[in-house]
Design a protein around this motif. Structure first.
Motif, PDB file in Angstrom:
ATOM      1  N   CYS A  61      69.362 -62.747 -12.751  1.00  0.00           N
ATOM      2  CA  CYS A  61      68.151 -63.140 -12.006  1.00  0.00           C
ATOM      3  C   CYS A  61      66.913 -62.337 -12.388  1.00  0.00           C
ATOM      4  O   CYS A  61      65.811 -62.649 -11.957  1.00  0.00           O
ATOM      5  N   LYS A  62      67.075 -61.268 -13.177  1.00  0.00           N
ATOM      6  CA  LYS A  62      65.978 -60.433 -13.677  1.00  0.00           C
ATOM      7  C   LYS A  62      65.293 -59.604 -12.591  1.00  0.00           C
ATOM      8  O   LYS A  62      64.213 -59.067 -12.819  1.00  0.00           O
ATOM      9  N   LYS A  63      65.891 -59.472 -11.442  1.00  0.00           N
ATOM     10  CA  LYS A  63      65.323 -58.607 -10.414  1.00  0.00           C
ATOM     11  C   LYS A  63      65.614 -57.140 -10.757  1.00  0.00           C
ATOM     12  O   LYS A  63      66.672 -56.830 -11.296  1.00  0.00           O
ATOM     13  N   PRO A  64      64.661 -56.209 -10.446  1.00  0.00           N
ATOM     14  CA  PRO A  64      64.881 -54.791 -10.767  1.00  0.00           C
ATOM     15  C   PRO A  64      66.125 -54.242 -10.071  1.00  0.00           C
ATOM     16  O   PRO A  64      66.392 -54.552  -8.910  1.00  0.00           O
ATOM     17  N   LEU A  65      66.866 -53.416 -10.798  1.00  0.00           N
ATOM     18  CA  LEU A  65      68.085 -52.818 -10.252  1.00  0.00           C
ATOM     19  C   LEU A  65      67.894 -51.354  -9.867  1.00  0.00           C
ATOM     20  O   LEU A  65      68.774 -50.776  -9.226  1.00  0.00           O
ATOM     21  N   SER A  66      66.768 -50.763 -10.276  1.00  0.00           N
ATOM     22  CA  SER A  66      66.539 -49.349  -9.975  1.00  0.00           C
ATOM     23  C   SER A  66      66.520 -49.126  -8.466  1.00  0.00           C
ATOM     24  O   SER A  66      65.784 -49.780  -7.733  1.00  0.00           O
ATOM     25  N   GLY A  67      67.366 -48.217  -7.999  1.00  0.00           N
ATOM     26  CA  GLY A  67      67.440 -47.914  -6.577  1.00  0.00           C
ATOM     27  C   GLY A  67      68.282 -48.889  -5.787  1.00  0.00           C
ATOM     28  O   GLY A  67      68.398 -48.766  -4.555  1.00  0.00           O
ATOM     29  N   GLN A  68      68.870 -49.902  -6.466  1.00  0.00           N
ATOM     30  CA  GLN A  68      69.707 -50.897  -5.790  1.00  0.00           C
ATOM     31  C   GLN A  68      71.168 -50.747  -6.232  1.00  0.00           C
ATOM     32  O   GLN A  68      71.460 -50.220  -7.300  1.00  0.00           O
ATOM     33  N   ARG A  69      72.081 -51.256  -5.389  1.00  0.00           N
ATOM     34  CA  ARG A  69      73.494 -51.298  -5.792  1.00  0.00           C
ATOM     35  C   ARG A  69      73.673 -52.399  -6.826  1.00  0.00           C
ATOM     36  O   ARG A  69      73.093 -53.476  -6.715  1.00  0.00           O
ATOM     37  N   ARG A 101      79.534 -56.203 -15.988  1.00  0.00           N
ATOM     38  CA  ARG A 101      80.625 -56.972 -16.615  1.00  0.00           C
ATOM     39  C   ARG A 101      80.287 -57.105 -18.086  1.00  0.00           C
ATOM     40  O   ARG A 101      79.183 -57.516 -18.454  1.00  0.00           O
ATOM     41  N   ASP A 102      81.241 -56.751 -18.924  1.00  0.00           N
ATOM     42  CA  ASP A 102      81.029 -56.764 -20.378  1.00  0.00           C
ATOM     43  C   ASP A 102      79.782 -55.970 -20.758  1.00  0.00           C
ATOM     44  O   ASP A 102      78.978 -56.391 -21.609  1.00  0.00           O
ATOM     45  N   GLU A 103      79.571 -54.824 -20.073  1.00  0.00           N
ATOM     46  CA  GLU A 103      78.466 -53.894 -20.323  1.00  0.00           C
ATOM     47  C   GLU A 103      77.104 -54.432 -19.894  1.00  0.00           C
ATOM     48  O   GLU A 103      76.073 -53.797 -20.131  1.00  0.00           O
ATOM     49  N   PHE A 104      77.053 -55.577 -19.265  1.00  0.00           N
ATOM     50  CA  PHE A 104      75.805 -56.128 -18.741  1.00  0.00           C
ATOM     51  C   PHE A 104      75.727 -55.849 -17.239  1.00  0.00           C
ATOM     52  O   PHE A 104      76.713 -56.000 -16.518  1.00  0.00           O
ATOM     53  N   ALA A 105      74.528 -55.421 -16.786  1.00  0.00           N
ATOM     54  CA  ALA A 105      74.349 -55.065 -15.374  1.00  0.00           C
ATOM     55  C   ALA A 105      73.940 -56.297 -14.563  1.00  0.00           C
ATOM     56  O   ALA A 105      73.156 -57.122 -15.015  1.00  0.00           O
ATOM     57  N   TYR A 106      74.476 -56.378 -13.358  1.00  0.00           N
ATOM     58  CA  TYR A 106      74.177 -57.486 -12.446  1.00  0.00           C
ATOM     59  C   TYR A 106      73.928 -56.938 -11.052  1.00  0.00           C
ATOM     60  O   TYR A 106      74.583 -55.982 -10.622  1.00  0.00           O
ATOM     61  N   CYS A 107      72.997 -57.566 -10.337  1.00  0.00           N
ATOM     62  CA  CYS A 107      72.891 -57.266  -8.911  1.00  0.00           C
ATOM     63  C   CYS A 107      74.131 -57.825  -8.230  1.00  0.00           C
ATOM     64  O   CYS A 107      74.823 -58.694  -8.770  1.00  0.00           O
ATOM     65  N   LEU A 108      74.453 -57.330  -7.032  1.00  0.00           N
ATOM     66  CA  LEU A 108      75.692 -57.734  -6.358  1.00  0.00           C
ATOM     67  C   LEU A 108      75.698 -59.233  -6.072  1.00  0.00           C
ATOM     68  O   LEU A 108      76.741 -59.893  -6.171  1.00  0.00           O
ATOM     69  N   SER A 109      74.531 -59.771  -5.717  1.00  0.00           N
ATOM     70  CA  SER A 109      74.471 -61.187  -5.378  1.00  0.00           C
ATOM     71  C   SER A 109      74.839 -62.057  -6.573  1.00  0.00           C
ATOM     72  O   SER A 109      75.658 -62.980  -6.463  1.00  0.00           O
TER      73      SER A 109
END
Length: 279
Positions: free
Chosen positions: A191-199, A203-211
């Motif tokens: 979704c391209k939302k910032p992850l800094s400061g978020q949980r 998966r496969d070395e790619f970061a995802y927000c929990l949602s």
């Protein structure tokens, strides 16, 4: 009959005498000095009509009395500075009160432009980048190891490069998998939302927000149909390729929790032993 020409104050005749005009009115010298002459700050005497009156901020001096309070040198037609009601020549002021340049160690003369940072002062021409030696002036700079750098030089010499945009990271930043990122570049892969400061998770070395991770990869609860994230210690039950949240693993008929209990199945339903007696 000759017209009279008298002092405006004492009315004595001014014919053949020195006089002073004030607001177009004539005064004899004695009256003028008594009424209007200033008192010298240095000697305390009146500054008469035949003396030059030097003034500074409503204070007055005879020309001969207008001197540096420290070295007693004349200040007439010379630059000077004031400190606690005292007048000082620039040499005495700089020796006594002026800050010293952090670079050349010389006094910063009053009236000259200086640069200040965290209690230290520089001549404008001495406040330069440690690497390129160009004046920094009012431009942005970055201090490091007691030296100051212009932003381009600091970026070339010290700044980490963001793994995403390949540009230098000058402030803040995020480290993920031992690689540096700008905060604004470290975003959810989906979704391209910032992850800094978020949980977040990966998966496969790619970061995802929990949602997004739950929507894309998490198993769905057979009870409520919502994703089971399995993150943060979330507990769930797994049976025959189906999963339930702990809170959803209940008897279909009586809603009794079956966590840690025996149960029966009827098609897609799970039942407690009591409700399953009639199967």
């Amino acid at each position: 009959m000759t017209e009279r020409f008298d002092c405006h104050h004492c009315e004595d005749s001014l014919f053949g005498r020195k006089y002073v005009l004030r607001e177009e009115q004539p005064y004899c010298v004695a009256c003028f000095e008594a009424l209007f002459a200033s008192t010298c700050e240095e000697c305390g005497k009146l500054i008469g009509c035949d003396c030059k009156d030097l003034s500074y901020k409503d204070r007055h001096w005879h020309e001969a009395c207008f001197r540096c309070s420290r070295c007693r040198g004349s200040l007439v037609d010379k630059p000077f500075a004031a400190k606690e009601d005292q007048l000082l020549c620039t040499d005495c002021y700089s020796q006594e009160y002026s800050s010293r340049c952090q670079e050349c160690k010389k006094s910063i003369m009053p009236g000259t432009r200086k640069m200040e940072y965290k209690g230290s002062s520089w001549h404008e021409t001495c406040f330069i980048c440690h690497r390129c030696q160009q004046p920094i002036g009012t431009n942005s700079f970055i201090p490091k190891d007691s030296e100051n750098f212009c932003v381009p030089c600091y970026e070339r010499q010290y700044a980490l490069q963001c793994v995403q945009c390949k540009k230098p990271i000058t402030t803040g930043g995020v480290t993920y998998r031992e690689q540096p990122w700008h905060r604004e570049c470290f975003v959810c892969t989906a979704c391209k939302k910032p992850l800094s400061g978020q949980r977040f998770t990966s998966r496969d070395e790619f970061a995802y927000c929990l949602s997004c991770f739950c929507d894309l990869y998490a198993k769905k609860c057979a009870g409520c149909a919502n994703p089971i994230s399995g993150l943060g210690g979330t507990k769930y039950i797994s049976f025959e390729e189906r999963q339930w949240h702990n809170d959803c693993f209940n008897c279909k008929k009586c809603s009794l929790s079956l966590v840690g209990r025996g149960f029966l199945t009827e098609r897609d339903d799970i039942l407690c032993p009591d409700c399953g007696k009639d199967i």
